[in-house]
Design an enzyme around this catalytic site. Structure first.
Site, PDB file in Angstrom:
ATOM      1  N   ASN A 209     -10.194  -5.528  64.012  1.00  0.00           N
ATOM      2  CA  ASN A 209      -9.012  -4.569  63.753  1.00  0.00           C
ATOM      3  C   ASN A 209      -7.964  -4.580  65.266  1.00  0.00           C
ATOM      4  OD1 ASN A 209     -10.451  -2.789  65.792  1.00  0.00           O
ATOM      5  ND2 ASN A 209     -11.969  -2.941  64.067  1.00  0.00           N
ATOM      6  N   ASP A 278     -15.744  -2.227  59.236  1.00  0.00           N
ATOM      7  CA  ASP A 278     -16.521  -1.474  58.016  1.00  0.00           C
ATOM      8  C   ASP A 278     -17.132  -2.647  57.201  1.00  0.00           C
ATOM      9  OD1 ASP A 278     -15.751   1.070  58.841  1.00  0.00           O
ATOM     10  OD2 ASP A 278     -13.800   1.003  57.743  1.00  0.00           O
TER      11      ASP A 278
END
Length: 395
Positions: A209, A278
């Site tokens: 990310n 995640d």
């Protein structure tokens, strides 16, 4: 950050004296009241006018000067100082201070100082390593002075080795440690997670990310300045390690889980600001990974819920999480606070300009069971300060 704090800078006749101008400028921008004492030799390298322009205060260089602004300058300047730094500290000045010699304004003032003192040796490698200089440095340590280790590199004299004065941003951290914050976390152990995690797809590609780690690193710096013993578990970022912090570098979510799991039980405060991936790819058969640029259809699996796992075994720790939302920020963050049994959650909306990843600023809302406190856009350092101001009210 340093409003109302009196910083006394001593400057001696080392070639690195020019670097101290940058330090004085940084301190002034943080609203410190900066006073400078220069030796006569220092003034041959850089003009006192530079420091007077940067600090707004007259440089003092003479014990008997009648225009210093003080009745007894060396006593008054020593007594008002919250912290003192001599940078650069020459071999001559180190010898004077180690042996109680007071034959100029700086050495005389130092005999009256009761505030924390930081000595920054800067000189030729052979002068630094000379037995007399090393003995004098050890004497100063025994007197309670803090010695800032010189850096290594190419020196002004042409030699290469230890003896360079550290850069101004490094020296600033020592002064901020002493003067920027109350020591309201003294004796506390604080664990902070920061940065992204990455999950490899193949030897070239990965899932991650946009986290830069700036918020987590600002939190670590602030906790250290408050006197805490800080452990920072950091994903891959491009930031220097904060001074005084125990660093644990990790790459994957599993590695971050294992690092947090190992240290969690011994902490008083845990602040989990890392943006953990995640999902991670399930094992991909070797024959499906082509050497061409053709995309592989990935089958993903969830990574471990680090925050949820730690909250389930909480035993007296104050646990603070972070929430990054694109919509329904308060509702989603409140739900996360309750679901994961957190003591506090720090939320920000990624759609707001100046908040979230990759910026030097943040717009945060601190949420506890009984309170919602919204803050305006501010630097991440200021946001970190506000977060710990809130946390200490619960300790």
């Amino acid at each position: 950050m340093l409003t109302g704090k009196h910083i006394l800078l001593g400057i001696t006749g080392g070639i690195a004296a020019y670097k101290t101008a940058n330090l004085a400028s940084m301190l002034a921008k943080l609203h410190a009241d900066v006073h400078v004492i220069m030796t006569k030799n220092a003034q041959k390298i850089i003009s006192p006018v530079v420091f007077e322009a940067l600090t707004g205060n007259r440089v003092v260089d003479d014990v008997f000067a009648r225009d210093s602004g003080y009745q007894v300058a060396h006593i008054a300047m020593a007594q008002e100082a919250d912290v003192v730094m001599i940078a650069p500290a020459s071999a001559n000045m180190i010898a004077k201070l180690a042996n109680g010699i007071a034959d100029d304004m700086l050495s005389t003032t130092m005999l009256a100082v009761t505030a924390p003192v930081y000595i920054v040796p800067a000189m030729n490698t052979h002068m630094l390593e000379h037995a007399a200089t090393q003995s004098n440095i050890e004497k100063l340590r025994s007197y309670g002075c803090h010695i800032v280790e010189p850096a290594s590199g190419f020196l002004a004299c042409g030699d290469t080795g230890k003896g360079k004065m550290p850069e101004a941003d490094v020296l600033l951290e020592y002064l901020l440690y002493e003067a920027a914050c109350p020591k309201d976390l003294a004796g506390k152990k604080v664990l902070i997670t920061a940065g992204p995690t990455t999950e490899a797809i193949d030897p070239v590609r990965f899932i991650s990310n946009h986290s830069t780690g700036k918020m987590g690193y600002a939190l670590a710096k602030n906790a250290v300045r408050r006197g805490a013993q800080v452990t920072l578990v950091s994903g891959p970022v491009h930031l220097p390690a904060p001074a005084g912090v125990r660093m644990i570098p990790v790459t994957t979510a599993q590695e971050m889980y294992e690092a947090v799991d190992t240290h969690f039980d011994r902490q008083d405060i845990v602040v989990m600001s890392a943006a953990v991936a995640d999902y991670r790819p399930k094992d991909i058969a070797e024959e499906k990974i082509k050497k061409s640029d053709a995309a592989v259809m990935l089958e993903l699996e969830r990574t471990k819920d680090i925050l949820g796992s730690m909250s389930a075994r909480k035993n007296g720790q104050f646990l603070c999480g972070f929430s990054m939302e694109t919509e329904h920020m308060l509702e989603n963050s409140r739900a996360k606070l309750e679901k994961k049994h957190l003591d506090m959650i720090v939320a920000n909306n990624l759609r707001m300009e100046g908040a979230g990843f990759g910026t030097d600023t943040n717009i945060i809302t601190m949420i506890t069971k009984d309170q919602v406190r919204e803050l305006p856009k501010m630097s991440k350092e200021a946001a970190a300060h506000a977060i710990f101001d809130q946390i200490v009210t619960f300790l």
